[in-house]
Design a protein around this motif. Structure first.
Motif, mmCIF file in Angstrom:
data_model
loop_
_atom_site.group_PDB
_atom_site.id
_atom_site.type_symbol
_atom_site.label_atom_id
_atom_site.label_comp_id
_atom_site.label_asym_id
_atom_site.label_seq_id
_atom_site.Cartn_x
_atom_site.Cartn_y
_atom_site.Cartn_z
ATOM 1 N N LEU A 291 -5.771 -14.871 -3.624
ATOM 2 C CA LEU A 291 -5.015 -16.084 -3.331
ATOM 3 C C LEU A 291 -3.720 -16.115 -4.152
ATOM 4 O O LEU A 291 -2.652 -16.490 -3.636
ATOM 5 N N ALA A 292 -3.800 -15.714 -5.412
ATOM 6 C CA ALA A 292 -2.608 -15.685 -6.258
ATOM 7 C C ALA A 292 -1.601 -14.657 -5.762
ATOM 8 O O ALA A 292 -0.380 -14.904 -5.768
ATOM 9 N N ALA A 293 -2.092 -13.495 -5.323
ATOM 10 C CA ALA A 293 -1.180 -12.468 -4.803
ATOM 11 C C ALA A 293 -0.495 -12.947 -3.539
ATOM 12 O O ALA A 293 0.702 -12.687 -3.332
ATOM 13 N N GLU A 313 7.477 -6.922 -5.510
ATOM 14 C CA GLU A 313 7.070 -8.052 -6.338
ATOM 15 C C GLU A 313 5.567 -8.308 -6.227
ATOM 16 O O GLU A 313 4.895 -8.568 -7.226
ATOM 17 N N VAL A 314 5.045 -8.221 -5.007
ATOM 18 C CA VAL A 314 3.611 -8.435 -4.815
ATOM 19 C C VAL A 314 2.806 -7.315 -5.479
ATOM 20 O O VAL A 314 1.822 -7.574 -6.186
ATOM 21 N N GLN A 315 3.214 -6.074 -5.261
ATOM 22 C CA GLN A 315 2.477 -4.961 -5.856
ATOM 23 C C GLN A 315 2.537 -4.993 -7.379
ATOM 24 O O GLN A 315 1.555 -4.671 -8.055
ATOM 25 N N ARG A 329 -4.944 -1.466 -0.171
ATOM 26 C CA ARG A 329 -5.091 -0.504 0.917
ATOM 27 C C ARG A 329 -3.920 -0.545 1.908
ATOM 28 O O ARG A 329 -3.825 0.312 2.784
ATOM 29 N N HIS A 330 -3.032 -1.532 1.812
ATOM 30 C CA HIS A 330 -1.946 -1.640 2.787
ATOM 31 C C HIS A 330 -0.824 -2.503 2.220
ATOM 32 O O HIS A 330 -0.976 -3.158 1.175
ATOM 33 N N HIS A 331 0.305 -2.514 2.942
ATOM 34 C CA HIS A 331 1.440 -3.311 2.479
ATOM 35 C C HIS A 331 1.189 -4.806 2.730
ATOM 36 O O HIS A 331 0.195 -5.204 3.321
ATOM 37 N N THR A 332 2.133 -5.611 2.279
ATOM 38 C CA THR A 332 1.937 -7.055 2.211
ATOM 39 C C THR A 332 2.007 -7.739 3.560
ATOM 40 O O THR A 332 1.370 -8.784 3.764
ATOM 41 N N GLU A 363 -0.029 -11.078 3.809
ATOM 42 C CA GLU A 363 -1.463 -10.772 3.783
ATOM 43 C C GLU A 363 -1.827 -9.655 2.813
ATOM 44 O O GLU A 363 -2.480 -8.675 3.202
ATOM 45 N N PRO A 364 -1.438 -9.767 1.542
ATOM 46 C CA PRO A 364 -1.897 -8.744 0.595
ATOM 47 C C PRO A 364 -3.412 -8.792 0.476
ATOM 48 O O PRO A 364 -4.010 -9.866 0.375
#
Length: 404
Positions: A291-293, A313-315, A329-332, A363-364
């Motif tokens: 949820l935070a990501a 930024e997310v990663q 496993r995948h991009h954001t 959807e991270p």
């Protein structure tokens, strides 16, 4: 007095505007015409939605704005029904020839020669029709005997920024995606079958949509329903695109759901992570981290930045703040509209500049082997200041628990 409400679809005027914008791109590239084969691109430029088969359909647009359609005869009455304003239609009998001895691509080449386009500078989304349903045929460049500048970006870059009308359709699609998910959540209980519930919820939500919208709803496909919901369960959710499994919902199952609406051909996206029963500390840890990501992704999505900067930024947050980079496993996220996935992508190698009117999923995901997947997905439209969430279903854990 009863006020008439317009149908939920793009107007003929907007389709003309799209073709005018494409003509501007042709002029910039010194192209005299473009041939468009992709079924979604044809629909985007003309309003002609059809079931794509082995029979080629092509839209030909000249730099002067003249539009021609190549169609199999079986689609003639269909295009006349949907697009009565389009009068330049070249019909072939059948694929691969219907006894004529002429492949549909030869019919297209003959049309282009009659229009004086032989030897001119020709663009295309693809150098020939897509190989689907057993289709075999020559490249456009082969039948013309000259090079063709094939570039999907000529049309797809136009599609990436949505108009106010497109956003309005996607907002309505989100409303029905949210509703389908709500119907499904109410049906899920211990012992239920995931396939049976998924289909039943989609059918009920579709009945609700049809009753509410009435004649305003205009179908744009032969298959599928306008309101859909599904879920997968258990450790299977640790696969980002896990397939359905037979069997019953069990206490302790992690559920990853998906729900969407389709209005005027435009889609929404909504996904949630749920739990059957009470969450233990381990589940809470991963849920709160996911949820935070996702919130980092929400905050990072704004105009002027690149898709790669949002993903970075997310990663970085998942790696440095959560110490969970091994669970990615995948991009954001990705853009979407007429298709479930469209260009551009929130990915480290996509440097597209984000603009107001673009619509993305955020959807991270975090995927924990033997436990489950943790992924929320929401539909966001980029605004002048940042972004707005169009899918409004609750993201909070307490609202996503299935009692046992």
């Amino acid at each position: 007095m009863t006020l008439l409400t317009p149908p939920l679809e793009i107007t003929a005027e907007e389709y003309r505007t799209r073709r005018e914008r494409l003509c501007g791109l042709l002029a910039e590239r010194s192209l005299d015409a473009i041939v468009v084969y992709g079924p979604v691109r044809v629909a985007y430029l003309s309003g002609f939605f059809f079931s794509a088969t082995e029979r080629p359909v092509a839209l030909l647009l000249t730099a002067e704005g003249e539009v021609h359609l190549l169609l199999p005869r079986l689609e003639l009455s269909h295009v006349q029904q949907q697009c009565p304003e389009l009068n330049n239609i070249e019909v072939y009998e059948e694929y691969p020839g219907g006894g004529s001895g002429r492949h549909p691509m030869q019919v297209l080449a003959d049309l282009m020669r009659r229009l004086g386009l032989a030897g001119r500078r020709i663009g295309a989304d693809l150098d020939g029709y897509e190989h689907r349903w057993g289709y075999r045929g020559p490249a456009l460049s082969a039948v013309l005997g000259q090079p063709v500048q094939a570039d999907v970006a000529l049309v797809d870059d136009l599609r990436s920024v949505k108009s106010e009308a497109e956003v309005a359709l996607m907002r309505e699609a989100c409303r029905w995606g949210d509703h389908a998910h709500r119907v499904m959540q109410q049906m899920i209980r211990e012992g239920a079958d995931e396939l049976a519930v998924s289909h039943a919820a989609s059918q009920q939500a579709t009945r609700d949509l049809l009753a509410d919208l009435g004649k305003r709803y205009v179908p744009k496909a032969r298959e599928g329903m306008p309101a859909n919901a599904m879920f997968i369960r258990g450790a299977n959710t640790a696969h980002p695109h896990g397939l359905h499994q037979a069997g019953a919902v069990t206490a302790g199952d992690v559920l990853v759901t998906g729900a969407y609406g389709v209005i005027g051909g435009y889609e929404s996206e909504l996904e949630r992570t749920m739990l059957v029963g009470d969450p233990d500390p381990r589940f809470r840890q991963y849920f709160e981290a996911m949820l935070a990501a996702q919130q980092v992704g929400f905050d990072a999505l704004r105009p002027g930045r690149t898709c790669a900067e949002v993903e970075s930024e997310v990663q970085r947050f998942i790696r440095d703040e959560l110490d969970m980079a091994n669970l990615i496993r995948h991009h954001t996220g990705h853009a979407f509209g007429l298709e479930g996935h469209e260009h551009p992508f929130l990915d480290l190698d996509d440097h597209t500049v984000i603009q107001p009117g673009m619509v993305f999923s955020i959807e991270p995901g975090l995927y924990v082997p033997q436990l489950g997947g943790f992924r929320h997905s929401d539909t966001l439209v980029v605004t002048a200041q940042g972004s707005e969430r169009l899918s409004l279903y609750s993201r909070a854990l307490d609202d996503l628990l299935i009692p046992v």
